[in-house]
Design a protein around this motif. Structure first.
Motif, short mmCIF file in Angstrom:
data_model
loop_
_atom_site.label_atom_id
_atom_site.label_comp_id
_atom_site.label_asym_id
_atom_site.label_seq_id
_atom_site.Cartn_x
_atom_site.Cartn_y
_atom_site.Cartn_z
N GLU A 43 44.49 11.31 42.55
CA GLU A 43 44.86 10.66 43.81
C GLU A 43 44.27 9.24 43.88
O GLU A 43 43.19 8.98 43.35
CB GLU A 43 44.37 11.48 45.00
CG GLU A 43 45.05 12.83 45.14
CD GLU A 43 44.53 13.63 46.32
OE1 GLU A 43 45.25 13.70 47.32
OE2 GLU A 43 43.42 14.16 46.22
N ALA A 65 41.87 16.08 42.35
CA ALA A 65 43.16 16.36 41.71
C ALA A 65 43.07 15.95 40.25
O ALA A 65 42.89 14.77 39.94
CB ALA A 65 44.27 15.61 42.42
N GLY A 67 45.38 15.95 37.26
CA GLY A 67 46.77 16.17 36.91
C GLY A 67 47.17 15.50 35.62
O GLY A 67 46.43 14.69 35.04
N VAL A 126 45.08 24.12 39.39
CA VAL A 126 44.86 24.91 40.61
C VAL A 126 43.65 25.79 40.36
O VAL A 126 43.63 26.60 39.43
CB VAL A 126 46.09 25.77 40.95
CG1 VAL A 126 45.82 26.62 42.19
CG2 VAL A 126 47.32 24.90 41.16
N GLU A 186 53.08 22.25 39.99
CA GLU A 186 53.69 20.94 40.13
C GLU A 186 53.12 20.22 41.35
O GLU A 186 52.89 20.83 42.41
CB GLU A 186 55.21 21.08 40.27
CG GLU A 186 55.96 19.78 40.14
CD GLU A 186 57.45 19.99 39.92
OE1 GLU A 186 58.15 19.00 39.63
OE2 GLU A 186 57.91 21.15 40.05
N ARG A 187 52.89 18.94 41.19
CA ARG A 187 52.28 18.16 42.26
C ARG A 187 52.65 16.69 42.08
O ARG A 187 52.72 16.18 40.95
CB ARG A 187 50.76 18.33 42.25
CG ARG A 187 50.03 17.59 43.36
CD ARG A 187 48.58 17.98 43.42
NE ARG A 187 47.88 17.26 44.46
CZ ARG A 187 46.58 17.44 44.77
NH1 ARG A 187 45.88 18.33 44.09
NH2 ARG A 187 46.01 16.74 45.73
N GLU A 188 52.85 16.00 43.19
CA GLU A 188 53.15 14.57 43.13
C GLU A 188 51.85 13.78 43.13
O GLU A 188 51.06 13.86 44.08
CB GLU A 188 54.02 14.15 44.32
CG GLU A 188 55.44 14.68 44.29
CD GLU A 188 56.30 14.12 45.41
OE1 GLU A 188 55.81 13.20 46.11
OE2 GLU A 188 57.42 14.60 45.59
#
Length: 288
Positions: A43, A65, A67, A126, A186-188
């Protein structure tokens, strides 16, 4: 002389050639680059555009986060992430799809996922990964370093356990976790200006304010006159304590007591006047 020198030179060349041939291979060749084009993402702070700093209290999980985005045009089957923390950040929860290594104040985890990452897709971990120690200090809580690899590349290097052993301190090896496995979802998440397979997530320790003890109210102070004795209230119309003068502690005598004294005084005056008249009469009789 010329023949002898030439013989020595030839002997030296032979020894040098034999020595070079006897030398071991100069280390392992550098591993080939990962064919997958991966970007580590987290982020961003909307106010600064920099990686977000996650506030955390001692003993809490850092909600960072972690990712990965596939920048390539082909899907990547299987992913591996290396997570490293220092000092008062801790990899407290040990997941069974991760291998954990410790080297002095450095902790590392190598976690393996079977998930497929489609082209241009972003997935994020997660589960609880990093925590702040219960006795953490603000200057010892800094960053989380994480790097993503394709499982294909990791397997070509000998597997995730071998890479984790490389982060272990001298004389130690990596240990596999036993708790529930981490997963990906899935994550933006935004891409940094310069996408790379390695990135940083930051933690900032928030310490609770020091509470001042609430003052306990003491006994209500009592005014005490100089001399150390408290005044004694005397009802109206009564004399002071025995042995005390009127100015000392008693109240002045008033009311019926004054009338009694006045009556006694008047009677004494009458008696005195009568005695004077009797004495004069007797004196007059004696002269005549």
């Amino acid at each position: 002389m010329t023949v002898r020198f030439a013989a020595r030179l030839a002997l030296g060349a032979s020894v040098l050639a034999a020595g070079v041939a006897a030398l071991p291979a100069a280390g392992h060749a550098a591993p080939a680059l990962d064919s997958a084009t991966l970007a580590a993402v987290t982020e961003l702070d909307p106010a600064t555009g920099l990686n977000l700093k996650y506030p955390v209290k001692p003993g809490e999980v850092v909600p960072a986060a972690l990712g990965v985005t596939n920048l390539g045009d082909a899907p990547v089957q299987g992913l591996v992430v290396q997570i490293r923390v220092l000092d008062d950040l801790d990899l407290a929860v040990k997941h069974d799809n991760c291998w954990y290594a410790v080297d002095s104040n450095l902790e590392a985890a190598w976690c393996e996922f079977d998930s497929e990452l489609a082209a241009k897709q972003t997935l994020a971990i997660v589960g609880d990964v990093v925590t702040a120690k219960a006795d953490a200090r603000p200057d010892k809580v800094t960053s989380i370093v994480f790097r993503w690899y394709s499982k294909e590349w990791v397997d070509a290097q000998g597997g995730v356990q071998k890479l984790a052993d490389g982060d272990a301190g001298q004389g130690t090896t990596a240990v596999r976790g036993t708790e529930a496995a981490l997963t990906l979802a899935e994550r933006e998440l935004p891409l940094p200006e310069t996408p790379r397979a390695i990135n940083f997530a930051y933690a900032q320790l928030v310490t609770p304010p020091t509470t001042q003890p609430t003052p306990t109210p003491g006994a209500t102070p009592t005014a005490t006159p100089t001399g150390g004795t408290e005044p004694t209230a005397v009802p109206s119309g009564t004399p002071g304590a025995p042995g005390e003068s009127g100015a000392g502690g008693g109240l002045p005598v008033t009311g019926a007591n004054i009338g009694v004294l006045a009556g006694v005084g008047g009677a004494l005056l009458l008696l005195g006047g009568g005695g004077y008249l009797i004495a004069r009469r007797r004196r007059t009789r004696f002269v005549a």
